[in-house]
Design a protein around this motif. Structure first.
Motif, PDB file in Angstrom:
ATOM      1  N   LEU A  35       0.837  -1.209   0.000  1.00 23.21           N
ATOM      2  CA  LEU A  35       0.000   0.000   0.000  1.00 23.21           C
ATOM      3  C   LEU A  35       0.874   1.263   0.000  1.00 23.21           C
ATOM      4  CD1 LEU A  35      -3.135   0.224   0.176  1.00 23.21           C
ATOM      5  CD2 LEU A  35      -2.883   0.532   2.633  1.00 23.21           C
ATOM      6  N   VAL A  36       1.863   1.302   0.880  1.00 19.81           N
ATOM      7  CA  VAL A  36       2.697   2.508   0.939  1.00 19.81           C
ATOM      8  C   VAL A  36       3.634   2.613  -0.274  1.00 19.81           C
ATOM      9  CG1 VAL A  36       2.597   2.761   3.453  1.00 19.81           C
ATOM     10  CG2 VAL A  36       4.496   1.553   2.439  1.00 19.81           C
ATOM     11  N   ARG A  37       4.078   1.468  -0.798  1.00 22.01           N
ATOM     12  CA  ARG A  37       4.923   1.531  -2.009  1.00 22.01           C
ATOM     13  C   ARG A  37       4.124   2.099  -3.183  1.00 22.01           C
ATOM     14  NH1 ARG A  37       7.587  -2.746   0.526  1.00 22.01           N
ATOM     15  NH2 ARG A  37       6.026  -4.259  -0.073  1.00 22.01           N
ATOM     16  N   ARG A  38       2.831   1.790  -3.228  1.00 21.80           N
ATOM     17  CA  ARG A  38       1.966   2.332  -4.282  1.00 21.80           C
ATOM     18  C   ARG A  38       1.792   3.845  -4.106  1.00 21.80           C
ATOM     19  NH1 ARG A  38      -3.269  -0.335  -3.775  1.00 21.80           N
ATOM     20  NH2 ARG A  38      -2.095  -2.199  -3.240  1.00 21.80           N
ATOM     21  N   VAL A  39       1.576   4.258  -2.877  1.00 21.23           N
ATOM     22  CA  VAL A  39       1.409   5.695  -2.606  1.00 21.23           C
ATOM     23  C   VAL A  39       2.688   6.445  -2.974  1.00 21.23           C
ATOM     24  CG1 VAL A  39       1.131   7.407  -0.768  1.00 21.23           C
ATOM     25  CG2 VAL A  39      -0.329   5.379  -0.809  1.00 21.23           C
ATOM     26  N   ALA A  40       3.834   5.833  -2.694  1.00 22.08           N
ATOM     27  CA  ALA A  40       5.133   6.489  -2.928  1.00 22.08           C
ATOM     28  C   ALA A  40       5.373   6.796  -4.402  1.00 22.08           C
ATOM     29  CB  ALA A  40       6.256   5.621  -2.382  1.00 22.08           C
ATOM     30  N   LEU A  41       4.662   6.101  -5.287  1.00 23.81           N
ATOM     31  CA  LEU A  41       4.867   6.303  -6.726  1.00 23.81           C
ATOM     32  C   LEU A  41       4.209   7.579  -7.241  1.00 23.81           C
ATOM     33  CD1 LEU A  41       4.261   2.675  -8.060  1.00 23.81           C
ATOM     34  CD2 LEU A  41       6.451   3.862  -7.799  1.00 23.81           C
ATOM     35  N   LYS A  42       3.276   8.124  -6.444  1.00 25.05           N
ATOM     36  CA  LYS A  42       2.556   9.320  -6.903  1.00 25.05           C
ATOM     37  C   LYS A  42       3.453  10.554  -6.817  1.00 25.05           C
ATOM     38  CE  LYS A  42      -1.888   7.484  -5.481  1.00 25.05           C
ATOM     39  NZ  LYS A  42      -2.937   7.566  -4.479  1.00 25.05           N
ATOM     40  N   ASN A  43       2.960  11.639  -7.365  1.00 22.19           N
ATOM     41  CA  ASN A  43       3.749  12.865  -7.347  1.00 22.19           C
ATOM     42  C   ASN A  43       3.086  13.889  -6.422  1.00 22.19           C
ATOM     43  OD1 ASN A  43       5.642  14.751  -7.925  1.00 22.19           O
ATOM     44  ND2 ASN A  43       4.814  15.299  -9.935  1.00 22.19           N
ATOM     45  N   GLU A  58      12.519   3.522   7.857  1.00 25.27           N
ATOM     46  CA  GLU A  58      11.733   4.053   8.982  1.00 25.27           C
ATOM     47  C   GLU A  58      10.274   3.694   8.784  1.00 25.27           C
ATOM     48  OE1 GLU A  58      12.792   5.646  11.566  1.00 25.27           O
ATOM     49  OE2 GLU A  58      14.854   6.109  10.980  1.00 25.27           O
ATOM     50  N   LEU A  59       9.510   3.749   9.873  1.00 22.85           N
ATOM     51  CA  LEU A  59       8.085   3.535   9.733  1.00 22.85           C
ATOM     52  C   LEU A  59       7.430   4.815   9.226  1.00 22.85           C
ATOM     53  CD1 LEU A  59       7.207   1.548  12.981  1.00 22.85           C
ATOM     54  CD2 LEU A  59       7.664   0.661  10.690  1.00 22.85           C
ATOM     55  N   VAL A  60       6.441   4.658   8.382  1.00 28.08           N
ATOM     56  CA  VAL A  60       5.595   5.773   7.972  1.00 28.08           C
ATOM     57  C   VAL A  60       4.802   6.188   9.213  1.00 28.08           C
ATOM     58  CG1 VAL A  60       3.610   6.317   6.494  1.00 28.08           C
ATOM     59  CG2 VAL A  60       5.478   4.914   5.606  1.00 28.08           C
ATOM     60  N   SER A  61       4.431   7.465   9.323  1.00 28.91           N
ATOM     61  CA  SER A  61       3.767   7.923  10.549  1.00 28.91           C
ATOM     62  C   SER A  61       2.458   7.175  10.779  1.00 28.91           C
ATOM     63  CB  SER A  61       3.503   9.424  10.483  1.00 28.91           C
ATOM     64  OG  SER A  61       2.393   9.673   9.648  1.00 28.91           O
ATOM     65  N   ASP A  62       2.116   7.014  12.058  1.00 30.95           N
ATOM     66  CA  ASP A  62       0.892   6.288  12.407  1.00 30.95           C
ATOM     67  C   ASP A  62      -0.327   6.927  11.766  1.00 30.95           C
ATOM     68  OD1 ASP A  62       2.206   4.408  13.982  1.00 30.95           O
ATOM     69  OD2 ASP A  62       2.197   5.754  15.714  1.00 30.95           O
ATOM     70  N   GLU A  63      -0.341   8.258  11.801  1.00 30.81           N
ATOM     71  CA  GLU A  63      -1.470   8.993  11.220  1.00 30.81           C
ATOM     72  C   GLU A  63      -1.709   8.587   9.772  1.00 30.81           C
ATOM     73  OE1 GLU A  63      -0.399  13.047  11.394  1.00 30.81           O
ATOM     74  OE2 GLU A  63      -2.385  13.699  12.037  1.00 30.81           O
ATOM     75  N   VAL A  64      -0.620   8.597   9.003  1.00 27.25           N
ATOM     76  CA  VAL A  64      -0.713   8.295   7.573  1.00 27.25           C
ATOM     77  C   VAL A  64      -1.133   6.851   7.357  1.00 27.25           C
ATOM     78  CG1 VAL A  64       0.676   7.970   5.471  1.00 27.25           C
ATOM     79  CG2 VAL A  64       0.876  10.086   6.784  1.00 27.25           C
ATOM     80  N   ILE A  65      -0.474   5.933   8.055  1.00 28.37           N
ATOM     81  CA  ILE A  65      -0.757   4.511   7.793  1.00 28.37           C
ATOM     82  C   ILE A  65      -2.171   4.151   8.253  1.00 28.37           C
ATOM     83  CG2 ILE A  65       0.174   3.429   9.910  1.00 28.37           C
ATOM     84  CD1 ILE A  65       1.019   2.160   6.487  1.00 28.37           C
ATOM     85  N   ILE A  66      -2.598   4.717   9.356  1.00 23.95           N
ATOM     86  CA  ILE A  66      -3.933   4.413   9.874  1.00 23.95           C
ATOM     87  C   ILE A  66      -5.002   4.901   8.895  1.00 23.95           C
ATOM     88  CG2 ILE A  66      -5.584   5.126  11.683  1.00 23.95           C
ATOM     89  CD1 ILE A  66      -3.220   4.725  13.696  1.00 23.95           C
ATOM     90  N   GLN A  67      -4.779   6.084   8.345  1.00 31.45           N
ATOM     91  CA  GLN A  67      -5.714   6.656   7.371  1.00 31.45           C
ATOM     92  C   GLN A  67      -5.750   5.819   6.077  1.00 31.45           C
ATOM     93  OE1 GLN A  67      -7.916   8.817   7.744  1.00 31.45           O
ATOM     94  NE2 GLN A  67      -8.567   9.065   5.611  1.00 31.45           N
ATOM     95  N   LEU A  68      -4.561   5.441   5.583  1.00 30.38           N
ATOM     96  CA  LEU A  68      -4.501   4.643   4.347  1.00 30.38           C
ATOM     97  C   LEU A  68      -5.210   3.312   4.530  1.00 30.38           C
ATOM     98  CD1 LEU A  68      -0.774   5.109   3.195  1.00 30.38           C
ATOM     99  CD2 LEU A  68      -2.829   5.923   2.002  1.00 30.38           C
ATOM    100  N   LEU A  69      -4.968   2.688   5.671  1.00 33.66           N
ATOM    101  CA  LEU A  69      -5.562   1.372   5.925  1.00 33.66           C
ATOM    102  C   LEU A  69      -7.078   1.481   6.070  1.00 33.66           C
ATOM    103  CD1 LEU A  69      -5.004  -1.648   6.477  1.00 33.66           C
ATOM    104  CD2 LEU A  69      -4.928  -1.084   8.902  1.00 33.66           C
ATOM    105  N   ARG A  70      -7.504   2.521   6.765  1.00 36.66           N
ATOM    106  CA  ARG A  70      -8.946   2.698   6.975  1.00 36.66           C
ATOM    107  C   ARG A  70      -9.670   2.858   5.639  1.00 36.66           C
ATOM    108  NH1 ARG A  70      -9.634   6.823  11.473  1.00 36.66           N
ATOM    109  NH2 ARG A  70      -8.789   5.104  12.688  1.00 36.66           N
ATOM    110  N   GLU A  71      -9.116   3.704   4.772  1.00 36.97           N
ATOM    111  CA  GLU A  71      -9.720   3.911   3.445  1.00 36.97           C
ATOM    112  C   GLU A  71      -9.798   2.607   2.672  1.00 36.97           C
ATOM    113  OE1 GLU A  71      -7.531   6.829   1.199  1.00 36.97           O
ATOM    114  OE2 GLU A  71      -7.971   8.360   2.709  1.00 36.97           O
ATOM    115  N   GLU A  72      -8.698   1.848   2.713  1.00 37.27           N
ATOM    116  CA  GLU A  72      -8.640   0.604   1.950  1.00 37.27           C
ATOM    117  C   GLU A  72      -9.653  -0.410   2.486  1.00 37.27           C
ATOM    118  OE1 GLU A  72      -6.967   0.138  -0.793  1.00 37.27           O
ATOM    119  OE2 GLU A  72      -7.236  -2.039  -1.009  1.00 37.27           O
ATOM    120  N   LEU A  73      -9.697  -0.575   3.796  1.00 41.28           N
ATOM    121  CA  LEU A  73     -10.578  -1.605   4.385  1.00 41.28           C
ATOM    122  C   LEU A  73     -12.057  -1.246   4.277  1.00 41.28           C
ATOM    123  CD1 LEU A  73      -8.646  -2.861   7.539  1.00 41.28           C
ATOM    124  CD2 LEU A  73      -8.957  -4.006   5.338  1.00 41.28           C
TER     125      LEU A  73
END
Ligand code: AMP
Length: 181
Positions: A35-43, A58-73
């Motif tokens: 999921l984050v590798r896909r996001v990283a490809l954007k501009n 490093e870990l991506v921030s909790d805020e970002v990962i929690i939001q990305l996961l929530r949207e996906e699920l």
């Protein structure tokens, strides 16, 4: 809803086993790493932030990962459940995940074996975070941040351990046994 989580150090085969388990159970596999590798490809500024984290191990921030996961699920296709890998990476993420959990499978692997496997994967897949110094850092973070999550699930009675030193098919069989128990 049936939800499963694959945990273990980098190199323990989480994604491979998550994919096999999902297929067997008729669920979707979701890797937050993918999921984050896909996001990283954007501009976008977010993409650049995420890309920098991945590169440094490093870990991506909790805020970002929690939001990305929530949207996906939230998508309809996860209605029956999910086999998750790469999440949660720390206690904040574990506490935020409020879906019911059937089992959390912990793939155990000594650091030395994990390092060897990741260096091999670097040659095969060319992942930019599979270099020796970044691997060492990812393993450190795993011990510091992610290992406490194992106890969190152990206390809740959903954790099962599987030795990840065997071959893919043997591990898959053990994962299936752990899941039907
Ligand atoms: P993985 O493919 O699971 O090894 O993840 C690759 C990279 O994506 C990690 O090193 C982190 O930078 C990022 N990442 C994946 N999942 C998470 C997560 N749950 N929390 C924070 N960062 C993550």
């Amino acid at each position: 809803m049936k939800n499963y989580i694959l945990m273990g150090p980098p190199g323990s085969g989480k994604s491979t086993q998550a994919r096999l388990l999902a297929k067997k159970l008729g669920l979707l596999h979701l890797s937050t790493g993918d999921l984050v590798r896909r996001v990283a490809l954007k501009n976008t500024p977010l993409a650049r932030e995420v890309q920098a984290s991945i590169q440094r191990g490093e870990l991506v921030s909790d805020e970002v990962i929690i939001q990305l996961l929530r949207e996906e699920l939230n998508r309809e296709r996860y209605r029956k459940g999910v086999v998750l890998d790469g999440y949660p990476r720390n206690l904040i993420q574990a506490r935020d995940f409020d879906y019911p959990l059937s089992k959390v499978i912990y793939l155990t692997l000594p650091d030395e074996v994990a390092k060897e496997r990741l260096l091999k994967r670097a040659k095969l897949e060319g992942r930019e975070d599979d270099t020796a110094p970044v691997i060492t850092h990812r393993l450190e973070l795993y011990h510091q941040e992610t290992e406490p999550v194992l106890n969190f699930y152990r206390e809740r009675g959903v954790l099962v351990e599987v030795d990840a030193r065997a071959d893919v098919e043997t591990i898959h069989q053990k994962v299936m046994e752990a899941v039907v128990e």
